[in-house]
Design a protein around this motif. Structure first.
Motif, PDB file in Angstrom:
ATOM      1  N   PHE A 138     121.006 122.106  60.785  1.00 37.23           N
ATOM      2  CA  PHE A 138     120.838 120.072  60.427  1.00 37.23           C
ATOM      3  C   PHE A 138     122.611 119.836  60.548  1.00 37.23           C
ATOM      4  CE2 PHE A 138     121.054 116.756  58.751  1.00 37.23           C
ATOM      5  CZ  PHE A 138     119.404 115.822  58.703  1.00 37.23           C
ATOM      6  N   THR A 139     123.419 120.697  59.668  1.00 31.84           N
ATOM      7  CA  THR A 139     124.383 120.066  59.361  1.00 31.84           C
ATOM      8  C   THR A 139     125.186 119.857  60.795  1.00 31.84           C
ATOM      9  OG1 THR A 139     124.597 120.706  56.681  1.00 31.84           O
ATOM     10  CG2 THR A 139     126.520 120.421  58.365  1.00 31.84           C
ATOM     11  N   GLN A 140     124.890 121.258  61.704  1.00 30.74           N
ATOM     12  CA  GLN A 140     125.293 120.732  62.983  1.00 30.74           C
ATOM     13  C   GLN A 140     125.350 119.784  63.939  1.00 30.74           C
ATOM     14  OE1 GLN A 140     128.372 123.640  64.095  1.00 30.74           O
ATOM     15  NE2 GLN A 140     128.059 121.785  65.544  1.00 30.74           N
ATOM     16  N   MET A 141     123.865 120.145  63.594  1.00 28.62           N
ATOM     17  CA  MET A 141     123.485 118.776  64.526  1.00 28.62           C
ATOM     18  C   MET A 141     124.052 117.335  64.140  1.00 28.62           C
ATOM     19  SD  MET A 141     119.459 117.505  65.346  1.00 28.62           S
ATOM     20  CE  MET A 141     119.221 116.858  63.777  1.00 28.62           C
ATOM     21  N   ILE A 142     123.859 116.988  63.229  1.00 25.95           N
ATOM     22  CA  ILE A 142     124.589 115.579  62.359  1.00 25.95           C
ATOM     23  C   ILE A 142     126.532 115.708  63.217  1.00 25.95           C
ATOM     24  CG2 ILE A 142     125.484 114.236  60.999  1.00 25.95           C
ATOM     25  CD1 ILE A 142     122.713 114.301  61.230  1.00 25.95           C
ATOM     26  N   LYS A 143     127.298 117.433  62.998  1.00 24.79           N
ATOM     27  CA  LYS A 143     128.364 117.293  63.406  1.00 24.79           C
ATOM     28  C   LYS A 143     128.467 117.279  65.301  1.00 24.79           C
ATOM     29  CE  LYS A 143     132.573 119.864  63.502  1.00 24.79           C
ATOM     30  NZ  LYS A 143     132.554 119.242  64.316  1.00 24.79           N
ATOM     31  N   ASP A 144     127.580 117.056  65.763  1.00 26.91           N
ATOM     32  CA  ASP A 144     127.786 117.405  67.063  1.00 26.91           C
ATOM     33  C   ASP A 144     127.170 115.697  67.793  1.00 26.91           C
ATOM     34  OD1 ASP A 144     128.122 120.145  67.997  1.00 26.91           O
ATOM     35  OD2 ASP A 144     126.355 120.783  68.055  1.00 26.91           O
ATOM     36  N   ILE A 145     126.165 115.058  66.852  1.00 26.60           N
ATOM     37  CA  ILE A 145     126.306 113.973  67.392  1.00 26.60           C
ATOM     38  C   ILE A 145     127.262 112.783  66.531  1.00 26.60           C
ATOM     39  CG2 ILE A 145     124.968 111.971  66.403  1.00 26.60           C
ATOM     40  CD1 ILE A 145     122.986 113.792  66.005  1.00 26.60           C
ATOM     41  N   THR A 146     127.843 113.087  65.465  1.00 29.00           N
ATOM     42  CA  THR A 146     129.106 112.202  65.284  1.00 29.00           C
ATOM     43  C   THR A 146     131.025 112.100  66.277  1.00 29.00           C
ATOM     44  OG1 THR A 146     130.067 113.976  63.450  1.00 29.00           O
ATOM     45  CG2 THR A 146     128.438 112.001  63.009  1.00 29.00           C
ATOM     46  N   ASP A 147     130.473 113.652  66.686  1.00 27.21           N
ATOM     47  CA  ASP A 147     131.871 114.175  67.979  1.00 27.21           C
ATOM     48  C   ASP A 147     131.480 114.065  69.176  1.00 27.21           C
ATOM     49  OD1 ASP A 147     132.765 115.525  65.803  1.00 27.21           O
ATOM     50  OD2 ASP A 147     132.125 117.331  66.695  1.00 27.21           O
ATOM     51  N   GLY A 148     130.148 113.668  69.449  1.00 23.63           N
ATOM     52  CA  GLY A 148     129.124 112.723  70.839  1.00 23.63           C
ATOM     53  C   GLY A 148     129.300 113.915  71.630  1.00 23.63           C
ATOM     54  N   LYS A 149     129.063 115.179  71.618  1.00 20.20           N
ATOM     55  CA  LYS A 149     129.297 115.955  72.003  1.00 20.20           C
ATOM     56  C   LYS A 149     128.465 116.195  73.451  1.00 20.20           C
ATOM     57  CE  LYS A 149     127.823 121.312  71.820  1.00 20.20           C
ATOM     58  NZ  LYS A 149     126.660 122.306  71.414  1.00 20.20           N
ATOM     59  N   ASP A 150     127.352 115.467  73.170  1.00 25.03           N
ATOM     60  CA  ASP A 150     126.201 115.433  74.018  1.00 25.03           C
ATOM     61  C   ASP A 150     125.329 114.968  74.278  1.00 25.03           C
ATOM     62  OD1 ASP A 150     125.496 118.398  74.986  1.00 25.03           O
ATOM     63  OD2 ASP A 150     125.020 118.357  72.920  1.00 25.03           O
ATOM     64  N   ASN A 151     126.196 113.259  73.475  1.00 24.00           N
ATOM     65  CA  ASN A 151     125.665 111.843  74.428  1.00 24.00           C
ATOM     66  C   ASN A 151     124.236 111.632  74.928  1.00 24.00           C
ATOM     67  OD1 ASN A 151     126.142 109.371  74.923  1.00 24.00           O
ATOM     68  ND2 ASN A 151     126.503 109.467  76.978  1.00 24.00           N
ATOM     69  N   VAL A 152     123.707 111.831  73.139  1.00 28.28           N
ATOM     70  CA  VAL A 152     122.301 111.944  73.107  1.00 28.28           C
ATOM     71  C   VAL A 152     122.037 110.479  72.725  1.00 28.28           C
ATOM     72  CG1 VAL A 152     121.922 114.465  72.410  1.00 28.28           C
ATOM     73  CG2 VAL A 152     122.393 112.874  71.052  1.00 28.28           C
ATOM     74  N   SER A 153     120.468 110.589  73.220  1.00 28.01           N
ATOM     75  CA  SER A 153     119.837 109.187  71.906  1.00 28.01           C
ATOM     76  C   SER A 153     119.142 109.617  71.349  1.00 28.01           C
ATOM     77  CB  SER A 153     119.249 108.004  73.431  1.00 28.01           C
ATOM     78  OG  SER A 153     119.873 108.339  74.724  1.00 28.01           O
ATOM     79  N   TYR A 154     118.570 110.262  70.924  1.00 29.92           N
ATOM     80  CA  TYR A 154     117.514 110.692  70.145  1.00 29.92           C
ATOM     81  C   TYR A 154     117.431 111.637  69.534  1.00 29.92           C
ATOM     82  CZ  TYR A 154     114.289 105.930  71.704  1.00 29.92           C
ATOM     83  OH  TYR A 154     114.663 105.456  72.122  1.00 29.92           O
ATOM     84  N   VAL A 155     116.670 112.436  68.185  1.00 29.31           N
ATOM     85  CA  VAL A 155     116.702 113.995  67.233  1.00 29.31           C
ATOM     86  C   VAL A 155     114.884 113.258  67.283  1.00 29.31           C
ATOM     87  CG1 VAL A 155     116.821 114.631  65.554  1.00 29.31           C
ATOM     88  CG2 VAL A 155     118.767 113.623  66.107  1.00 29.31           C
ATOM     89  N   LEU A 156     114.679 114.641  67.820  1.00 30.06           N
ATOM     90  CA  LEU A 156     113.195 114.916  68.025  1.00 30.06           C
ATOM     91  C   LEU A 156     112.733 115.426  66.144  1.00 30.06           C
ATOM     92  CD1 LEU A 156     111.604 114.932  71.120  1.00 30.06           C
ATOM     93  CD2 LEU A 156     111.928 112.986  70.076  1.00 30.06           C
ATOM     94  N   VAL A 157     111.484 115.506  65.999  1.00 23.24           N
ATOM     95  CA  VAL A 157     111.360 116.442  64.650  1.00 23.24           C
ATOM     96  C   VAL A 157     110.100 115.990  65.391  1.00 23.24           C
ATOM     97  CG1 VAL A 157     113.716 116.056  63.381  1.00 23.24           C
ATOM     98  CG2 VAL A 157     111.477 113.861  62.958  1.00 23.24           C
ATOM     99  N   PHE A 158     109.016 117.340  64.380  1.00 19.02           N
ATOM    100  CA  PHE A 158     107.770 116.626  64.090  1.00 19.02           C
ATOM    101  C   PHE A 158     106.830 115.985  63.575  1.00 19.02           C
ATOM    102  CE2 PHE A 158     104.159 119.318  63.024  1.00 19.02           C
ATOM    103  CZ  PHE A 158     102.784 119.091  64.157  1.00 19.02           C
ATOM    104  N   LYS A 159     107.458 116.312  62.338  1.00 18.77           N
ATOM    105  CA  LYS A 159     106.421 115.311  61.650  1.00 18.77           C
ATOM    106  C   LYS A 159     108.171 114.590  60.572  1.00 18.77           C
ATOM    107  CE  LYS A 159     103.669 115.296  58.840  1.00 18.77           C
ATOM    108  NZ  LYS A 159     101.916 115.830  58.880  1.00 18.77           N
TER     109      LYS A 159
END
Length: 558
Positions: free
Chosen positions: A62-83
């Motif tokens: 989870f921490t790595q995902m947020i870091k990748d978002i703030t770093d603009g790594k993949d230029n994503v628009s959403y995070v999908l979670v089941f619930k």
């Protein structure tokens, strides 16, 4: 061709097998299907196995995902979670993390809950459901505390490290004489000398007294805070106390808490030996009470006051929104000024050419508290819950749609089977037959028409499936709103003013008042609700003298 939006997929499981009735593979499959249906491209998958959701700490993926978002790594628009519960179970963590994501234009989609934070009310629903989850956890916590309370009633030590002066043997407190000597000196000096808490700490330090380093401290130094703890702790009088302090959320904050001493708590005779007797204990408590100075902090809420009903409150004369204002009036006695907070018609001064004769000033405190009280009374009424449930159920009946989908699927299978047979017949034709070309053309025409029919059925089937998804999504949103309303009286007062204002603006269409203040002191006349549950209709509530709900009705907005 429309470019696919890039998304991350996050999963978290507390066990290796089953979560919320869905296996991990089933959750991932569901999210991938959702991504495919919505033309999303999953560019990163993050998984925390065996991790708790009570905080973001301890979840490396989870921490790595947020870091990748703030770093603009993949230029994503959403995070999908089941619930939503897979994203987090702590309201403050969920909202703060969501804010970080949205700062980088990334939103959260909870597939099973039907929540999209990029849509209207999405973030509020996340806030509400997170708060609901906390309430449910608090309820569980209360239930688990019953065992500890019973243990305290029996005079037993209730877990944790033994306080200074004691040690634990088989779950029972046993006096440690070397440590108990310091405890007795502290009580004696406080009663029989003029030394205060700081003075006793300096006395002990000056005379070479130190305390052994225990689990409850990291220094040998006897500080004033330790003295204060000892003097207030009834365990040294042979008592077991439970509930002396309570952790409470700081009002108006999301993740700040404070420890509050309770005036009333469970206090029983313990099974352990007392270090100080009853007379000494009573003298110390009396002196502590005498020396305690209480300061009352006056908080000026003027600058932080939010206007809950601006735009919702309607003028009884012209129907225009009423706005909030503050005026200062001089008291008749003393000559001091007092601020007066009120709502008034926006057109009473002829703004933009509109002039309204209604010049009454409606007390903000009075009308806001009345609206809050009435809504709470409303949602507690069984007939209100029945109306909400009936509207939800009537809006989500997919029986006929399921029949239509099943019929289309059956027809599609029949056409595809027929097409396959015609192709086989075409392939089996004898080129030497004198009617070969004519039969070939006839079969080709029939096959071509079947392809048109297949396209037509697939288009109808796709439309029906999308409609069902939309209905089920609306059902999820309706369920979320229903849960919000059923928890309203608890949730509302856990929210800060901005959240309260946003919630009211979503639930309420308009609020009507009387032309004149009623004999009972009330202004409130009627509230009409505009709820996602009732898409094409409007729920309104009229009042009888502002005291109780007289009518709850469903009206067509048309």
């Amino acid at each position: 061709m429309i470019e696919k939006k890039k998304v991350y997929m996050y999963t978290r499981v507390s066990t290796a097998m089953q979560v919320d009735g869905y296996s991990l593979d089933a959750q991932k499959s569901r999210m991938r299907s959702y991504a495919e249906f919505n033309n999303f491209e999953i560019v990163g998958e993050y998984e925390d196995a065996g991790k708790s959701g009570k905080s973001v700490e301890g979840r490396p993926a989870f921490t790595q995902m947020i870091k990748d978002i703030t770093d603009g790594k993949d230029n994503v628009s959403y995070v999908l979670v089941f619930k939503l519960s897979r994203f987090g179970r702590n309201a403050a963590d969920v909202l703060s993390t969501l804010q970080i994501m949205q700062d980088f234009d990334v939103n959260l989609i909870c597939v099973e809950d039907g929540i999209d934070s990029s849509k209207d009310a999405g973030k509020l629903i996340i806030s509400v459901l997170s708060a609901v989850a906390e309430i449910e956890r608090e309820n569980i916590k209360i239930q688990t505390m019953e065992g500890r309370i019973q243990k305290a009633r029996e005079g037993k030590w209730n877990g944790g490290f033994a306080p200074y002066g004691y040690k634990l043997e088989n779950g029972r407190l046993i006096v440690v004489e070397d440590e108990a000597e310091i405890i007795r000196i502290i009580f004696d000096k406080y009663v029989n000398t003029e030394l205060g808490i700081n003075g006793i700490a300096k006395y002990l330090q000056k005379h070479g007294y130190t305390k052994l380093i225990r689990h409850t401290g990291k220094t040998e130094l006897i500080a004033a805070s330790f003295i204060k703890f000892v003097l207030h702790n009834p365990v040294y009088n042979g008592k077991i106390a439970f509930g002396r302090r309570k952790t409470e959320k700081v009002h108006g904050t999301r993740n700040e808490y404070k420890t509050v001493n309770q005036k009333e708590y469970l206090l029983v005779n313990g099974l352990h030996e007392a270090i100080v007797d009853d007379d000494m204990w009573a003298l110390v408590q009396a002196k502590l009470e005498l020396n305690t100075r209480k300061y009352v902090r006056n908080v000026d809420g003027r600058n932080g006051k939010n206007h809950l009903l601006t735009g919702l409150l309607r003028c009884p004369e012209c129907g225009a929104p009423m706005y909030h204002n503050i005026t200062r009036k001089k008291k008749k006695t003393g000559g001091h000024y007092k601020e007066y907070s009120y709502y008034a018609c926006k057109h009473r001064y002829g703004i933009k050419g509109h002039k309204c004769s209604y010049n009454k000033q409606v007390s903000a405190d009075l009308i806001e508290s009345a609206v809050n009280e009435v809504i709470i009374k409303l949602v507690r009424k069984p007939e209100f819950a029945d109306i909400m449930k009936s509207r939800i159920n009537s809006k989500v009946d997919t029986v006929e749609l399921d029949k239509e989908i099943a019929a289309l699927e059956a027809e599609l299978r029949r056409i595809i089977t027929l097409k396959s047979k015609l192709i086989e017949e075409s392939d089996a034709l004898d080129p030497e037959d004198k009617h070969f070309e004519r039969m070939k053309n006839d079969l080709s025409d029939r096959i071509y028409k079947l392809y048109d029919k297949i396209d037509e059925i697939e288009e109808s089937l796709n439309t029906a499936r999308k409609k069902k998804i939309a209905i089920n999504t609306a059902k999820l949103e309706a369920d979320n709103i229903y849960k919000t309303l059923m928890y309203f009286d608890t949730l509302y007062y856990r929210m800060n003013k901005d959240e309260q204002r946003e919630l009211l603006s979503i639930l309420i269409n308009e609020i009507k008042i009387y032309n004149e203040k009623q004999p009972n002191g009330q202004w409130l006349k009627e509230i009409s609700f505009s709820l996602p549950i009732i898409a094409d209709e409007q729920l309104y509530m009229s009042l009888d003298n502002g005291n109780h709900v007289e009518t709850i009705a469903i009206l067509s907005k048309a």
